[in-house]
Design a protein around this motif. Structure first.
Motif, PDB file in Angstrom:
ATOM      1  N   THR A   1      38.040  47.852  41.972  1.00 29.37           N
ATOM      2  CA  THR A   1      37.873  48.840  40.902  1.00 29.37           C
ATOM      3  C   THR A   1      39.193  49.097  40.197  1.00 29.37           C
ATOM      4  O   THR A   1      39.266  49.111  38.954  1.00 29.37           O
ATOM      5  CB  THR A   1      37.327  50.155  41.481  1.00 29.37           C
ATOM      6  N   LEU A   2      40.255  49.306  40.980  1.00 28.94           N
ATOM      7  CA  LEU A   2      41.567  49.579  40.389  1.00 28.94           C
ATOM      8  C   LEU A   2      42.060  48.395  39.568  1.00 28.94           C
ATOM      9  O   LEU A   2      42.609  48.569  38.474  1.00 28.94           O
ATOM     10  CB  LEU A   2      42.573  49.917  41.494  1.00 28.94           C
ATOM     11  N   HIS A   3      41.828  47.186  40.079  1.00 24.74           N
ATOM     12  CA  HIS A   3      42.269  45.998  39.345  1.00 24.74           C
ATOM     13  C   HIS A   3      41.506  45.849  38.034  1.00 24.74           C
ATOM     14  O   HIS A   3      42.074  45.519  37.000  1.00 24.74           O
ATOM     15  CB  HIS A   3      42.065  44.748  40.199  1.00 24.74           C
ATOM     16  N   ALA A   4      40.196  46.115  38.084  1.00 25.51           N
ATOM     17  CA  ALA A   4      39.375  45.982  36.880  1.00 25.51           C
ATOM     18  C   ALA A   4      39.788  46.999  35.820  1.00 25.51           C
ATOM     19  O   ALA A   4      39.898  46.678  34.633  1.00 25.51           O
ATOM     20  CB  ALA A   4      37.902  46.156  37.236  1.00 25.51           C
ATOM     21  N   LEU A   5      40.026  48.239  36.240  1.00 28.83           N
ATOM     22  CA  LEU A   5      40.410  49.284  35.301  1.00 28.83           C
ATOM     23  C   LEU A   5      41.792  49.039  34.711  1.00 28.83           C
ATOM     24  O   LEU A   5      42.082  49.446  33.582  1.00 28.83           O
ATOM     25  CB  LEU A   5      40.386  50.649  36.003  1.00 28.83           C
TER      26      LEU A   5
ATOM     27  N   GLY B   1      44.189  40.449  36.111  1.00 28.09           N
ATOM     28  CA  GLY B   1      43.716  39.095  35.927  1.00 28.09           C
ATOM     29  C   GLY B   1      43.821  38.585  34.510  1.00 28.09           C
ATOM     30  O   GLY B   1      43.582  37.413  34.257  1.00 28.09           O
ATOM     31  N   GLU B   2      44.185  39.459  33.571  1.00 29.81           N
ATOM     32  CA  GLU B   2      44.261  39.016  32.187  1.00 29.81           C
ATOM     33  C   GLU B   2      45.311  37.915  32.055  1.00 29.81           C
ATOM     34  O   GLU B   2      46.469  38.085  32.433  1.00 29.81           O
ATOM     35  CB  GLU B   2      44.613  40.200  31.284  1.00 29.81           C
ATOM     36  N   GLY B   3      44.893  36.780  31.544  1.00 30.85           N
ATOM     37  CA  GLY B   3      45.802  35.664  31.354  1.00 30.85           C
ATOM     38  C   GLY B   3      46.020  34.808  32.586  1.00 30.85           C
ATOM     39  O   GLY B   3      46.735  33.815  32.523  1.00 30.85           O
ATOM     40  N   ALA B   4      45.406  35.182  33.725  1.00 28.69           N
ATOM     41  CA  ALA B   4      45.599  34.426  34.956  1.00 28.69           C
ATOM     42  C   ALA B   4      44.677  33.207  34.989  1.00 28.69           C
ATOM     43  O   ALA B   4      43.605  33.207  34.396  1.00 28.69           O
ATOM     44  CB  ALA B   4      45.323  35.305  36.169  1.00 28.69           C
TER      45      ALA B   4
ATOM     46  N   GLY C   1      49.085  31.969  47.730  1.00 29.06           N
ATOM     47  CA  GLY C   1      48.825  31.594  46.348  1.00 29.06           C
ATOM     48  C   GLY C   1      48.804  32.782  45.405  1.00 29.06           C
ATOM     49  O   GLY C   1      49.509  33.776  45.590  1.00 29.06           O
ATOM     50  N   HIS C   2      47.970  32.701  44.402  1.00 30.53           N
ATOM     51  CA  HIS C   2      47.859  33.748  43.387  1.00 30.53           C
ATOM     52  C   HIS C   2      47.320  35.030  44.013  1.00 30.53           C
ATOM     53  O   HIS C   2      46.411  34.991  44.842  1.00 30.53           O
ATOM     54  CB  HIS C   2      46.934  33.270  42.265  1.00 30.53           C
ATOM     55  N   PRO C   3      47.865  36.205  43.637  1.00 31.30           N
ATOM     56  CA  PRO C   3      47.377  37.471  44.214  1.00 31.30           C
ATOM     57  C   PRO C   3      45.873  37.670  44.073  1.00 31.30           C
ATOM     58  O   PRO C   3      45.222  38.205  44.972  1.00 31.30           O
ATOM     59  CB  PRO C   3      48.149  38.540  43.425  1.00 31.30           C
ATOM     60  N   ILE C   4      45.302  37.238  42.948  1.00 28.19           N
ATOM     61  CA  ILE C   4      43.865  37.410  42.760  1.00 28.19           C
ATOM     62  C   ILE C   4      43.093  36.470  43.690  1.00 28.19           C
ATOM     63  O   ILE C   4      42.028  36.824  44.194  1.00 28.19           O
ATOM     64  CB  ILE C   4      43.475  37.189  41.287  1.00 28.19           C
ATOM     65  N   ALA C   5      43.621  35.276  43.946  1.00 24.27           N
ATOM     66  CA  ALA C   5      42.984  34.379  44.915  1.00 24.27           C
ATOM     67  C   ALA C   5      42.961  35.036  46.293  1.00 24.27           C
ATOM     68  O   ALA C   5      41.956  34.958  47.010  1.00 24.27           O
ATOM     69  CB  ALA C   5      43.729  33.043  44.968  1.00 24.27           C
TER      70      ALA C   5
ATOM     71  N   VAL D   1      45.969  36.939  56.203  1.00 23.31           N
ATOM     72  CA  VAL D   1      46.317  36.922  54.787  1.00 23.31           C
ATOM     73  C   VAL D   1      46.907  38.267  54.403  1.00 23.31           C
ATOM     74  O   VAL D   1      46.354  39.312  54.750  1.00 23.31           O
ATOM     75  CB  VAL D   1      45.071  36.630  53.918  1.00 23.31           C
ATOM     76  N   ASP D   2      48.024  38.232  53.703  1.00 21.31           N
ATOM     77  CA  ASP D   2      48.625  39.461  53.191  1.00 21.31           C
ATOM     78  C   ASP D   2      47.631  40.133  52.261  1.00 21.31           C
ATOM     79  O   ASP D   2      47.103  39.515  51.333  1.00 21.31           O
ATOM     80  CB  ASP D   2      49.907  39.106  52.435  1.00 21.31           C
ATOM     81  N   ASP D   3      47.363  41.411  52.499  1.00 21.63           N
ATOM     82  CA  ASP D   3      46.364  42.108  51.684  1.00 21.63           C
ATOM     83  C   ASP D   3      46.986  42.978  50.617  1.00 21.63           C
ATOM     84  O   ASP D   3      46.442  44.007  50.226  1.00 21.63           O
ATOM     85  CB  ASP D   3      45.437  42.961  52.569  1.00 21.63           C
ATOM     86  N   GLY D   4      48.146  42.569  50.122  1.00 24.18           N
ATOM     87  CA  GLY D   4      48.795  43.318  49.044  1.00 24.18           C
ATOM     88  C   GLY D   4      47.949  43.291  47.798  1.00 24.18           C
ATOM     89  O   GLY D   4      47.094  42.423  47.602  1.00 24.18           O
ATOM     90  N   PRO D   5      48.135  44.226  46.882  1.00 26.59           N
ATOM     91  CA  PRO D   5      47.315  44.321  45.674  1.00 26.59           C
ATOM     92  C   PRO D   5      47.562  43.182  44.721  1.00 26.59           C
ATOM     93  O   PRO D   5      48.646  42.600  44.671  1.00 26.59           O
ATOM     94  CB  PRO D   5      47.774  45.657  45.042  1.00 26.59           C
ATOM     95  N   ALA D   6      46.522  42.827  43.994  1.00 28.45           N
ATOM     96  CA  ALA D   6      46.666  41.794  42.956  1.00 28.45           C
ATOM     97  C   ALA D   6      47.566  42.302  41.863  1.00 28.45           C
ATOM     98  O   ALA D   6      47.662  43.491  41.607  1.00 28.45           O
ATOM     99  CB  ALA D   6      45.283  41.419  42.397  1.00 28.45           C
ATOM    100  N   GLU D   7      48.215  41.385  41.201  1.00 26.50           N
ATOM    101  CA  GLU D   7      49.132  41.756  40.134  1.00 26.50           C
ATOM    102  C   GLU D   7      48.552  41.327  38.789  1.00 26.50           C
ATOM    103  O   GLU D   7      47.813  40.391  38.705  1.00 26.50           O
ATOM    104  CB  GLU D   7      50.483  41.062  40.347  1.00 26.50           C
TER     105      GLU D   7
END
Length: 298
Positions: free
Chosen positions: A81-85, A89-92, A270-274, A292-298
């Motif tokens: 939810t936080l990532h979508a708001l 992922g824009e441009g990824a 790999g990529h944070p979103i992956a 897997v590191d569960d840090g937030p996507a960028e």
């Protein structure tokens, strides 16, 4: 009604995924006593113990295990939810591999889920053979891949198993006891291995004679040989279509082992979103390999 504290749930997940309170403290940049205090708070809020002693360590109770499953889903939804708001992922661009066998069966469902979670992410699809896709993943040329190969050194998740069957053309005629004309991929190939190992393991009184009649480095070549009636191949049931049929015990052929399809993530995450997509899927299954590191996507 009570509201669960997501921070406490994230600590619980970290304790389990990283093998204990001390490791979780390092991962969360907290003291071990602070992690212990958080777990005591969560137990007090819920009214039941989450951990029990097992030798010199602690393990989840039955209720703790049940809570962990819900916690993973709640945290995944929160992060998604936080990532979508935030327009995550824009441009990824994500590069995802898939074997030919499941490129039009298992892969579409995954892609639909990925696109729904991150509609702004561009996805590149690489279709090929499992061993070569795994090589691409290790080199960093892919972010994730589906594969029939088992590799516990990479973060992995078993998505499903499929029956392996003997396939031939619909009009192909095989008489029991005749040498079985095999259509095989060249090495390396798990289906080639399954076919030959299964035939060679048959007892002498039930052995099926066989010969290799056709080899191809690609699935396209194998399917062409099958449809031309050149022989029989061992392959996942996913390959079956109206032009092919399955041979089995009636023709005297032995049962083949099932094959598992795994989803792998690059060893470095790999990529944070992956990573986020992988963890979302892992929340509903049993992952294997390194955490897997569960840090937030960028």
């Amino acid at each position: 009604m009570k509201t669960l504290d997501l921070a406490l749930l994230r600590t619980l997940q970290t304790v389990v995924d990283h093998g204990g309170f001390a490791a979780a403290a390092v991962r969360l940049h907290k003291t071990q006593s602070a992690v212990t205090h958080q777990m005591h708070r969560l137990e007090a809020e819920l009214g039941f113990p989450l951990f029990e002693k097992s030798g010199r360590s602690r393990r989840l109770t039955a209720q703790g295990t049940r809570l962990l499953g819900y916690a993973r889903r709640l945290l995944a939804l929160n992060d998604q939810t936080l990532h979508a708001l935030a327009g995550a992922g824009e441009g990824a661009t994500l590069r995802i591999g898939a074997p030919h066998d499941v490129a039009d069966t298992l892969l579409p469902g995954l892609l639909a889920g990925f696109a729904k979670a991150y509609p702004q992410v561009q996805i590149q699809i690489h279709v090929g053979r499992s061993p070569f896709l795994m090589d691409d993943l290790r080199r960093g040329d892919l972010d994730m891949t589906l594969s029939t190969r088992l590799d516990p050194t990479l973060p992995g998740l078993t998505l499903r198993t499929s029956p392996t069957v003997w396939l031939c053309a619909e009009e192909f005629s095989y008489r029991r006891g005749d040498p079985l004309p095999l259509i095989l991929a060249d090495e390396p190939s798990i289906f080639r291995q399954l076919a030959l190992q299964t035939l060679e393991a048959q007892p002498a009184d039930a052995a099926v004679p066989w010969r290799i009649s056709y080899e191809s480095p690609t699935l396209i070549g194998i399917k062409a040989a099958l449809r031309a009636g050149l022989g029989v191949t061992a392959r996942s049931i996913d390959l079956l279509d109206p032009t092919l049929r399955v041979l089995g015990p009636v023709e005297g052929l032995p049962r083949l082992p099932d094959v598992a399809y795994h989803l792998y993530l690059r060893g470095d995450g790999g990529h944070p979103i992956a990573r986020r997509l992988f963890l979302d899927l892992a929340a509903g299954g049993v992952p294997f390999g390194p955490p897997v590191d569960d840090g937030p996507a960028e």
